[in-house]
Design an enzyme around this catalytic site. Structure first.
Site, PDB file in Angstrom:
ATOM      1  CE1 TYR A  22      29.774  49.714 107.254  1.00 13.86           C
ATOM      2  CE2 TYR A  22      29.582  50.052 104.892  1.00 13.86           C
ATOM      3  CZ  TYR A  22      29.841  49.226 105.963  1.00 13.86           C
ATOM      4  OH  TYR A  22      30.164  47.916 105.741  1.00 13.86           O
ATOM      5  CG  HIS A 160      62.846  47.856 101.526  1.00 12.13           C
ATOM      6  ND1 HIS A 160      62.623  48.406 100.286  1.00 12.13           N
ATOM      7  CD2 HIS A 160      63.918  48.519 102.034  1.00 12.13           C
ATOM      8  CE1 HIS A 160      63.529  49.334 100.043  1.00 12.13           C
ATOM      9  NE2 HIS A 160      64.320  49.437 101.089  1.00 12.13           N
ATOM     10  CB  SER A 290      36.990  34.103 113.179  1.00 12.14           C
ATOM     11  OG  SER A 290      36.744  32.945 112.390  1.00 12.14           O
TER      12      SER A 290
END
Length: 485
Positions: A22, A160, A290
């Protein structure tokens, strides 16, 4: 299965992904053995130069020999010496002396191991901040451009994580920017607050140097000042034990942990927006989301930032605990811990800033999705405006309130129980009671009338706070960054 010798197979040994996968080459070098031991040699040179200038019998020839061998480090010899001596500093004193035979007698003169160890750490921490600050400034700059571009675009606000009053895409981005601007100030302050340990001796009393200069306190003080200046620091800590106070490390890692919290929040917001299909991080042409579900566009960059930011936030616990158990003038149980946590904190901060820059340079906005979500929620938010318009047209506020209550509950049932779209406005149009304001309904539902001063706040914030804070970094605002593995 027996592990093969490391010499035969470099892939057979654990390598920290912080470096191998990284972090930037610059930050990796900043915490490298070469930087560390090269700095040790420079510190020995600074000490010898200062001692010579204050009258100790050190020759120009010895100084030149040291200067010529600053980067001529025999790492194999140093490793062999350390294995034999069980002392890393003395191993490198001997290794330096081997290639500087004329200067051997004056290398490390009067110093303790922490002269090179701690002072090098402070140089590395300072240089680490100098690498992070331009990266943080670039992230802020990219997000500021994004905020400016979308300053006027209404979007559904959330409190919220429930639908709330509208804001704008640009105003929401400014919430991220403001946190990062605080981090910029915190990192600048932490860097500027760093001092040099200086030339303090074994327990911080400078006794060895006072002996070298035959009791001349002014020369000892001048030696400390000279070496501090040579290392590029304006000040040294006036009081130390054998080490500089480990509370310094707490301050350093605290601001990095705070940066981690900011980036975690930003990237969590982006992940939530990606789920809503309103905003996405960049997704490359051949990128796979995926292995099992080819349609997926996972926000892997933001997920990486969140993952590593959590690690960064936990690292501050190490210096907190280390500082609390430093007995008297020092204990050595700080050493192994600091080798890990200081480097990992800067390497991790470096990674998440680079990744966030990549994200911020390629954020994709989907206006139609944003508009659709507004249309789903705005009718309910517009009820107060509708009541006010009806009252102005001669209606009774209480009667209107009851009408709207009934219609809004019917519309909510369609959304929640039937999975349909919000048809509240259609119900209002179908009710003759509201005929006096039919022509006003479009203007009453204009999303821009619900965003308050958000566009003006964006413009003022960017002009007066953000852009001025970036001025010192203008020369480092170069091109886009490519994502690491």
């Amino acid at each position: 299965m027996a592990a093969p010798a490391a010499e035969e197979d470099a892939m057979a040994r654990y390598r920290s992904p912080l470096v191998s996968r990284y972090a930037s080459a610059e930050m990796g070098y900043n915490f490298s053995e070469r930087k560390k031991f090269g700095t040790w040699r420079r510190l020995w040179l600074y000490l010898a130069q200062a001692e010579k200038s204050l009258g100790l019998p050190i020759t120009d020839e010895q100084i030149k020999e040291m200067e010529a061998n600053l980067d001529n480090i025999d790492f194999k010899m140093a490793a062999e010496e350390e294995k034999k001596l069980r002392h890393d500093v003395m191993a490198h004193v001997h290794t330096f002396a081997h290639c500087c035979p004329k200067a051997a007698a004056i290398i490390h003169l009067g110093a303790t191991s922490c002269y090179v160890g701690d002072n090098t750490d402070l140089i590395v921490l300072r240089d680490g901040f100098n690498l992070l600050l331009p990266k943080l400034a670039r992230v802020i700059s990219r997000l500021a451009d994004f905020a400016e571009k979308y300053a006027d675009m209404p979007t559904l606000g959330f409190t919220h994580y429930q639908p709330a009053q509208l804001t704008t895409v640009g105003k929401r981005c400014c919430l991220w920017i403001q946190d990062l601007c605080m981090d910029l100030q915190n990192l600048e302050r932490a860097r500027d607050d760093l001092r040099f340990r200086g030339v303090k001796g074994t327990t911080g009393t400078q006794a060895s140097f006072l002996q070298l200069f035959e009791g001349d306190h002014s020369k000892v003080e001048e030696l400390d000042r000279l070496v501090t200046a040579k290392a590029g620091f304006k000040r040294a800590y006036m009081v130390t034990g054998q080490t500089y106070s480990r509370k310094v490390d707490i301050g350093v890692l605290s601001v990095l942990a705070s940066l981690g919290a900011s980036i975690h929040k930003i990237c969590t917001d982006i992940r939530l927006l990606a789920n809503l299909k309103e905003i996405e991080e960049p997704f490359e042409k051949d990128q796979i989301g995926s292995s099992a579900m080819p349609y997926k566009r996972n926000p892997m960059r933001s997920e990486r930032c969140c993952s590593l930011a959590r690690h960064l936030m936990t690292l501050v616990m190490d210096p907190l605990q280390t500082a609390s158990v430093q007995w008297f003038e020092r204990t050595l149980d700080d050493s192994a811990n600091r080798r890990v946590c200081l480097a990992e904190a800067f390497l991790t901060a470096d990674i998440i800033l680079s990744t966030l820059q990549n994200i911020s340079e390629g954020l994709v906005v989907y206006p139609k999705v944003i508009e659709r979500r507004i249309r789903q929620e705005l009718p309910f938010m517009a009820t107060e405006n509708i009541i006010m318009a009806m009252v102005k047209a001669g209606g009774n506020r209480q009667d209107c309130h009851e009408k709207i209550r009934v219609l809004s509950q019917q519309a909510a049932a369609v959304v929640k129980q039937e999975g349909g779209d919000n048809d509240f406005i259609a119900r209002v149009r179908a009710d003759p009671y509201f005929s006096p304001i039919y022509k006003q309904l479009e203007s009453l539902l204009d999303p821009s009338s619900f965003t308050g001063r958000a566009p003006q706040q964006v413009a003022k914030f960017l002009k007066e706070e953000v852009r001025p804070a970036l001025i010192p970094y203008q020369s480092t605002m170069g091109g886009k960054i490519e994502l690491a593995l």
